[in-house]
Design an enzyme around this catalytic site. Sequence first.
Site, PDB file in Angstrom:
ATOM      1  N   GLN A  14     112.571  60.587 -13.149  1.00 36.03           N
ATOM      2  CA  GLN A  14     113.723  60.591 -12.241  1.00 36.03           C
ATOM      3  C   GLN A  14     113.633  59.472 -11.211  1.00 36.03           C
ATOM      4  OE1 GLN A  14     114.188  63.817  -9.499  1.00 36.03           O
ATOM      5  NE2 GLN A  14     116.386  63.486  -9.292  1.00 36.03           N
ATOM      6  N   ARG A  38     106.745  56.758 -23.589  1.00 31.91           N
ATOM      7  CA  ARG A  38     107.643  56.256 -24.639  1.00 31.91           C
ATOM      8  C   ARG A  38     108.487  55.088 -24.129  1.00 31.91           C
ATOM      9  NH1 ARG A  38     106.768  61.311 -25.979  1.00 31.91           N
ATOM     10  NH2 ARG A  38     107.784  62.046 -24.099  1.00 31.91           N
ATOM     11  N   TYR A 141     101.288  72.458  -9.013  1.00 37.64           N
ATOM     12  CA  TYR A 141     101.804  71.130  -8.651  1.00 37.64           C
ATOM     13  C   TYR A 141     101.531  70.838  -7.168  1.00 37.64           C
ATOM     14  CZ  TYR A 141     105.589  67.798  -7.432  1.00 37.64           C
ATOM     15  OH  TYR A 141     106.331  66.751  -6.954  1.00 37.64           O
ATOM     16  N   LYS A 145      99.129  67.961  -5.431  1.00 34.17           N
ATOM     17  CA  LYS A 145      99.633  66.962  -4.480  1.00 34.17           C
ATOM     18  C   LYS A 145      98.852  67.026  -3.159  1.00 34.17           C
ATOM     19  CE  LYS A 145     102.954  64.976  -6.838  1.00 34.17           C
ATOM     20  NZ  LYS A 145     102.808  63.580  -7.278  1.00 34.17           N
TER      21      LYS A 145
HETATM   22  N1  SER Z   1     111.448  68.134  -6.728  1.00 38.08           N
HETATM   23  C1  SER Z   1     110.119  68.676  -6.873  1.00 38.08           C
HETATM   24  C2  SER Z   1     110.146  69.977  -7.559  1.00 38.08           C
HETATM   25  O1  SER Z   1     111.116  70.677  -7.435  1.00 38.08           O
HETATM   26  C3  SER Z   1     109.481  68.841  -5.536  1.00 38.08           C
HETATM   27  O2  SER Z   1     108.686  67.752  -5.287  1.00 38.08           O
HETATM   28  O3  SER Z   1     109.172  70.333  -8.164  1.00 38.08           O
END
Ligand code: SER
Length: 319
Positions: A14, A38, A141, A145
């Site tokens: 994105q 890719r 996630y 981070k």
């Molecule tokens: N846009 C991301 C997510 O929703 C947040 O960093 O995981």
Amino acid sequence: MAIDNILIIGSNGQVGSALVHYLCDIYGENHVIASDLREPEQCPCRFEQLDVTDAVKLAGIVRKYKITQIYHLAAILSAKGENDPLSTWDLNTQTYFNILEVSRAHHVKKIFFPSSIAVFGEHVNREKADQWSYLMPTTAYGLSKAASENWSNYYHIRYGLDIRSLRYPGIISYQSMPGGGTTDYAVDIYHKAVLNEAFTCFLREDSTLPMIYIDDALRATVNLMEAPEKQISIRTSYNLSGVSFSPEEITAEILKIYPDFSVSYQPDFRQKIADSWPKSIDDAMARLDWGWNPEYDLTKMTKTMIEHLNEKYQLHAHA
Ligand code: SER
């Protein structure tokens, strides 16, 4: 002065798919190398196939193009990451160590690392998350981070690597579809509106989250990377704010342009993730250190998104 040679890792994603054009416009297409798993259909600069878990191949690309800046945009996001937390941790953190070590060995001058609002969790001020909030993320996630932010600070102190980082809010863009995030609904909703389809939202109507329009996100990123080193006081990651809104507020804005647009709500597991994040962000340090100021509010962003998506779908229809 020699122009930097810039490697973008995760150029199909994105942020990457928009950033590649943005950087080519600024630095020239001969100074930007895109890379991803890719090859994309179109790329304004040279492209190298790269699985960033492969540190040897990464080092080869850095040597081949005499890379002096790396933007590392490859990661598994918050919602998708919960399918397999340990693999998410492995992928997100191991790829970052590869970049840090290759940069150290090959004298890469600057690195951009994207962090996220997902680093916040329990014990954060939800009304305006402070730069120095206690970080207790609730997703794999977010954990990856938060840890990587601290490793950035460590590599800066220990090895002098010039790593710069932003805690991105949810990014709203038209160039590509986001994948696997909790804030993705706010992109999808515009696509459905433009296509005259009904939208089912996976968050509650009152779930306010921090978001940012892609043009603001790109400008913030390059402003941070171009700021004189002495102005960078934060070596973990800067809080960054764009615009905060809820599903019902974005819907109200879209209804001004598409009065028949219909939205229903079916919150799923992503609601819990959204509930753990702040509603808005205090980005005073970014404003103070390198002059950050967002340009897009909800109205301007909605108008711009709808214009771009209409153009995109019309082009497809006539292709
Ligand atoms: N846009 C991301 C997510 O929703 C947040 O960093 O995981």
